[in-house]
Enzyme design. Structure first.
Site, PDB file in Angstrom:
ATOM      1  CG  ASP A 189      -1.712   1.194   1.443  1.00  8.02           C
ATOM      2  OD1 ASP A 189      -2.218   1.711   0.440  1.00  8.02           O
ATOM      3  OD2 ASP A 189      -1.872   1.632   2.595  1.00  8.02           O
ATOM      4  CG  ASP A 201      -2.049   7.272   0.580  1.00  3.77           C
ATOM      5  OD1 ASP A 201      -1.341   8.278   0.493  1.00  3.77           O
ATOM      6  OD2 ASP A 201      -2.781   6.864  -0.325  1.00  3.77           O
TER       7      ASP A 201
HETATM    8  P1  B16 Z   1      -7.377   9.930  -3.779  1.00  2.00           P
HETATM    9  P2  B16 Z   1      -4.238   3.878  -0.067  1.00  2.00           P
HETATM   10  C1  B16 Z   1      -6.093   5.803  -0.044  1.00  2.00           C
HETATM   11  O1  B16 Z   1      -4.860   5.324  -0.374  1.00  2.00           O
HETATM   12  C2  B16 Z   1      -6.085   6.636   1.225  1.00  2.00           C
HETATM   13  O2  B16 Z   1      -5.755   5.833   2.339  1.00  2.00           O
HETATM   14  C3  B16 Z   1      -7.457   7.214   1.446  1.00  2.00           C
HETATM   15  O3  B16 Z   1      -7.474   8.012   2.606  1.00  2.00           O
HETATM   16  C4  B16 Z   1      -7.854   8.049   0.210  1.00  2.00           C
HETATM   17  O4  B16 Z   1      -9.184   8.563   0.342  1.00  2.00           O
HETATM   18  C5  B16 Z   1      -7.776   7.172  -1.021  1.00  2.00           C
HETATM   19  O5  B16 Z   1      -6.474   6.645  -1.138  1.00  2.00           O
HETATM   20  C6  B16 Z   1      -8.148   7.884  -2.309  1.00  2.00           C
HETATM   21  O6  B16 Z   1      -7.198   8.856  -2.600  1.00  2.00           O
HETATM   22  O7  B16 Z   1      -8.437  10.905  -3.332  1.00  2.00           O
HETATM   23  O8  B16 Z   1      -6.008  10.540  -3.877  1.00  2.00           O
HETATM   24  O9  B16 Z   1      -7.778   9.181  -5.023  1.00  2.00           O
HETATM   25  O10 B16 Z   1      -4.255   3.706   1.431  1.00  2.00           O
HETATM   26  O11 B16 Z   1      -5.040   2.842  -0.817  1.00  2.00           O
HETATM   27  O12 B16 Z   1      -2.860   4.068  -0.629  1.00  2.00           O
HETATM   28 MG    MG Z   2      -3.065   2.963   3.478  1.00  2.00          MG
END
Ligand code: B16
Ligand code: MG
Length: 215
Positions: A12, A14
């Site tokens: 992952d 984030d």
């Molecule tokens: P975006 P991951 C996720 O990433 C985040 O944890 C989550 O908080 C966020 O809303 C989501 O990506 C979408 O992100 O708005 O930039 O498309 O944990 O899957 O890396």
């Molecule tokens: Mg994450």
């Protein structure tokens, strides 16, 4: 050569490789305040691993107002523009401790490396961090129909890497995301607290404790 039983490790982004959760928090907080709905760090925890529209729905659930689909799209776009302004300042200094060493360990062991982030900004973040070329395959979140905890994103990564799900180790920091790995039939390494990530097979505090031969 490693004695690890995996052929690929799928990370992952984030919360595992970098802490973009803080930038998501700042962007959602401004939006929530403008809409008059409560939002704090504890609530932000529920949004980790949840895609953009899913996160917006969770935030607006406490509003008395009914939003049209067009209004929701406009709010999501506004949040994303703010988020993109915030991540434009990121650099290699935003890599979490142990992240690069973990990627290099997996590479040195001859395994494939994938990235499974539901963020549509993942490619930008990887560029800012300077680690794009460390991955064999990065899932394009725009091609994923069902977000975490659905296994779709991890299954897509495994398929594109040419590795069976059972031969993959998934690395995640959020409850919904660990559920996604398990539903895909992979071994889950949780990053965070064992009493929170109860579905993970093993939990370590951060990638600084990553030991490929221990799981
Ligand atoms: P975006 P991951 C996720 O990433 C985040 O944890 C989550 O908080 C966020 O809303 C989501 O990506 C979408 O992100 O708005 O930039 O498309 O944990 O899957 O890396
Ligand atoms: Mg994450």
């Amino acid at each position: 050569m490693s004695s690890s039983r995996y052929q690929a490790v799928i990370f992952d982004l984030d919360g595992v490789i970098t802490d973009t959760a803080h930038y998501h928090y700042l962007a959602w907080k401004r939006l929530a305040e403008a809409q008059g709905v409560p939002f704090d760090l504890a609530f932000n925890e529920n949004l980790k691993g949840i895609d953009r529209m899913g996160s917006l729905d969770l935030i607006l659930a406490s509003s008395a107002k009914r939003y049209t689909a067009a209004e929701k799209l406009a709010l999501a776009d506004e949040k994303n523009l703010h988020y993109q302004e915030l991540i434009a300042t990121m650099s290699a200094g935003d890599l979490l401790p142990g992240a690069v060493a973990a990627l290099d360990t997996v590479r040195a062991a001859g395994m494939k490396i994938g990235l499974a982030s539901v963020s549509k900004n993942a490619f930008t973040v990887l560029e800012r961090l300077g680690i794009t070329d460390k991955f064999d395959y990065v899932v394009d979140a725009a091609l994923i129909a069902r977000g975490k905890p659905d296994p779709e994103i991890f299954l897509k990564a495994a398929r594109e890497l040419g590795v069976a799900p059972a031969d993959c180790l998934g690395v995640e920091d959020a409850v919904a995301s660990v559920a996604s790995i398990k539903a895909a039939g992979m071994v889950a390494l949780g990053i965070g607290q064992a009493d929170v990530l109860t579905q993970a097979d093993v939990v370590i505090p951060s990638l600084a404790q990553f030991d490929l031969n221990a799981y």
